[in-house]
Design an enzyme around this catalytic site. Structure first.
Site, PDB file in Angstrom:
ATOM      1  N   TYR A  96      -8.013  15.031  -8.766  1.00  0.00           N
ATOM      2  CA  TYR A  96      -7.222  14.424  -9.540  1.00  0.00           C
ATOM      3  C   TYR A  96      -6.405  15.054 -10.431  1.00  0.00           C
ATOM      4  O   TYR A  96      -5.139  15.060 -10.517  1.00  0.00           O
ATOM      5  CB  TYR A  96      -8.084  13.564 -10.459  1.00  0.00           C
ATOM      6  CG  TYR A  96      -7.366  12.704 -11.465  1.00  0.00           C
ATOM      7  CD1 TYR A  96      -6.985  11.453 -11.051  1.00  0.00           C
ATOM      8  CD2 TYR A  96      -6.889  12.547 -12.628  1.00  0.00           C
ATOM      9  CE1 TYR A  96      -6.202  10.515 -11.729  1.00  0.00           C
ATOM     10  CE2 TYR A  96      -6.521  11.893 -13.482  1.00  0.00           C
ATOM     11  CZ  TYR A  96      -5.986  10.709 -13.016  1.00  0.00           C
ATOM     12  OH  TYR A  96      -5.133   9.792 -13.725  1.00  0.00           O
ATOM     13  N   ALA A  97      -6.898  16.468 -10.911  1.00  0.00           N
ATOM     14  CA  ALA A  97      -6.026  17.348 -11.617  1.00  0.00           C
ATOM     15  C   ALA A  97      -5.017  18.098 -10.678  1.00  0.00           C
ATOM     16  O   ALA A  97      -3.789  17.990 -10.995  1.00  0.00           O
ATOM     17  CB  ALA A  97      -6.739  18.451 -12.158  1.00  0.00           C
ATOM     18  N   ALA A  98      -5.529  18.298  -9.412  1.00  0.00           N
ATOM     19  CA  ALA A  98      -4.411  18.863  -8.536  1.00  0.00           C
ATOM     20  C   ALA A  98      -3.267  17.715  -8.024  1.00  0.00           C
ATOM     21  O   ALA A  98      -2.089  18.308  -8.048  1.00  0.00           O
ATOM     22  CB  ALA A  98      -4.951  19.093  -7.236  1.00  0.00           C
ATOM     23  N   ASN A 150       1.010  -1.060  -0.047  1.00  0.00           N
ATOM     24  CA  ASN A 150       0.152  -0.073   0.019  1.00  0.00           C
ATOM     25  C   ASN A 150       0.815   1.283  -0.125  1.00  0.00           C
ATOM     26  O   ASN A 150       1.692   1.572   0.909  1.00  0.00           O
ATOM     27  CB  ASN A 150      -0.663  -0.108   1.204  1.00  0.00           C
ATOM     28  CG  ASN A 150      -1.814   1.120   1.478  1.00  0.00           C
ATOM     29  OD1 ASN A 150      -1.845   2.213   0.447  1.00  0.00           O
ATOM     30  ND2 ASN A 150      -2.747   1.140   2.290  1.00  0.00           N
ATOM     31  N   VAL A 151       0.813   1.847  -0.955  1.00  0.00           N
ATOM     32  CA  VAL A 151       1.701   3.376  -1.154  1.00  0.00           C
ATOM     33  C   VAL A 151       1.195   4.310   0.028  1.00  0.00           C
ATOM     34  O   VAL A 151       2.288   5.126   0.011  1.00  0.00           O
ATOM     35  CB  VAL A 151       1.643   3.906  -2.429  1.00  0.00           C
ATOM     36  CG1 VAL A 151       2.142   2.968  -3.583  1.00  0.00           C
ATOM     37  CG2 VAL A 151       0.074   4.345  -2.844  1.00  0.00           C
ATOM     38  N   SER A 200      -0.966  12.793 -15.883  1.00  0.00           N
ATOM     39  CA  SER A 200      -2.192  12.662 -16.935  1.00  0.00           C
ATOM     40  C   SER A 200      -2.129  14.075 -17.574  1.00  0.00           C
ATOM     41  O   SER A 200      -1.801  15.078 -17.210  1.00  0.00           O
ATOM     42  CB  SER A 200      -3.263  12.437 -16.058  1.00  0.00           C
ATOM     43  OG  SER A 200      -4.650  12.719 -16.890  1.00  0.00           O
ATOM     44  N   ASN A 224       2.834   4.091 -10.329  1.00  0.00           N
ATOM     45  CA  ASN A 224       1.769   3.933 -11.126  1.00  0.00           C
ATOM     46  C   ASN A 224       0.653   3.774 -10.223  1.00  0.00           C
ATOM     47  O   ASN A 224      -0.494   3.810 -10.992  1.00  0.00           O
ATOM     48  CB  ASN A 224       2.176   2.639 -11.910  1.00  0.00           C
ATOM     49  CG  ASN A 224       1.200   2.814 -13.121  1.00  0.00           C
ATOM     50  OD1 ASN A 224       0.676   3.662 -13.787  1.00  0.00           O
ATOM     51  ND2 ASN A 224       0.489   1.582 -13.429  1.00  0.00           N
ATOM     52  N   LYS A 281      -2.262  15.117 -10.206  1.00  0.00           N
ATOM     53  CA  LYS A 281      -1.278  14.658 -11.318  1.00  0.00           C
ATOM     54  C   LYS A 281      -0.449  15.986 -11.774  1.00  0.00           C
ATOM     55  O   LYS A 281       0.641  15.895 -12.235  1.00  0.00           O
ATOM     56  CB  LYS A 281      -2.288  14.525 -12.393  1.00  0.00           C
ATOM     57  CG  LYS A 281      -3.169  12.991 -12.197  1.00  0.00           C
ATOM     58  CD  LYS A 281      -1.936  12.193 -12.065  1.00  0.00           C
ATOM     59  CE  LYS A 281      -2.552  10.531 -11.612  1.00  0.00           C
ATOM     60  NZ  LYS A 281      -1.602   9.606 -11.599  1.00  0.00           N
TER      61      LYS A 281
END
Length: 214
Positions: free
Chosen positions: A120-122, A28-29, A107, A55, A124
């Site tokens: 998600y954008a923040a 678990n990362v 992404s 990943n 990536k």
């Protein structure tokens, strides 16, 4: 030897039985203690770690006014802090050995944004910023330790398979090459960045998106 890390034990078992050069590692990362123990064991056995591919990633999409704190925190913990945790554990080993390649999956959403994906954008975009800093930090004393990102477009993965058909059709038509990418498209980019063929490339973000974002 390739260590394939995942939280899904059954997937890991299948990989290990299929590929003789793959060793499964349930990890678990977000668990820093487990990461430290696992990386120490790998380094003790092999004496070096040449490549790290960050990943792990999740989505919890929602419009800004509807996004919950839990949705924000879950994505930030895995996509951003998870990358930090893994890199912090492995980069010193690479620096000590004088060489290494760190590849992080970002992404096109991290470079160009998307509706309903603030979290998600923040994350990536954040890994791109960290990578730029790492490319300077890790090499400042002469070590050939490189850090780069890959920014995929729409790829045929479990993360996209549940999207509505109209969304998939829209994104496919919007992509100049008129198809979704395949996991092998991303793997080939990672292989290039991991190899000596990219030995003079660091701090960069490679877009593999069929021309979606130009």
């Amino acid at each position: 030897m390739v260590f394939a890390c995942d939280m899904n034990a059954s997937v890991m078992a299948d990989l290990e039985s299929t590929y003789s050069n793959v060793r499964a590692l349930e990890l678990n990362v977000c668990d820093r203690n487990s990461i430290g123990v696992a990386i120490a064991k790998i380094n003790a056995e092999f004496g070096h770690i040449d490549v790290l591919v960050n990943n792990a990633g999740i989505t919890r999409d929602n419009l800004l006014d509807k996004m919950t704190e839990e949705e924000w925190d879950m994505v930030a913990d895995v996509n951003l802090k998870g990358v930090f945790n893994m890199t912090q554990a492995i980069a010193p080993i690479m620096i000590e050995n004088g060489i290494g390649s760190i590849i992080t999956m970002s992404s096109v959403v991290g470079t160009d944004g998307n509706i309903g994906q603030s979290n998600y954008a923040a994350t990536k975009g954040g890994v791109i910023a960290m990578t730029k800093g790492w490319s300077k930090e890790f090499s400042r004393k002469g070590a050939q330790v490189r850090a780069n990102c890959i920014a995929p477009g729409f790829i045929e993965t479990p993360m996209t398979k549940d999207l509505p058909e109209k969304v998939l059709d829209y994104m496919t038509n919007k992509t100049p090459l008129k198809r979704m990418g395949k996991p092998t498209d991303i793997a080939e980019g990672a292989l290039f960045l991991a190899s000596e063929r990219s030995s003079f490339i660091t701090g960069q973000t490679l877009k593999i998106d069929g021309g979606l974002v130009i």
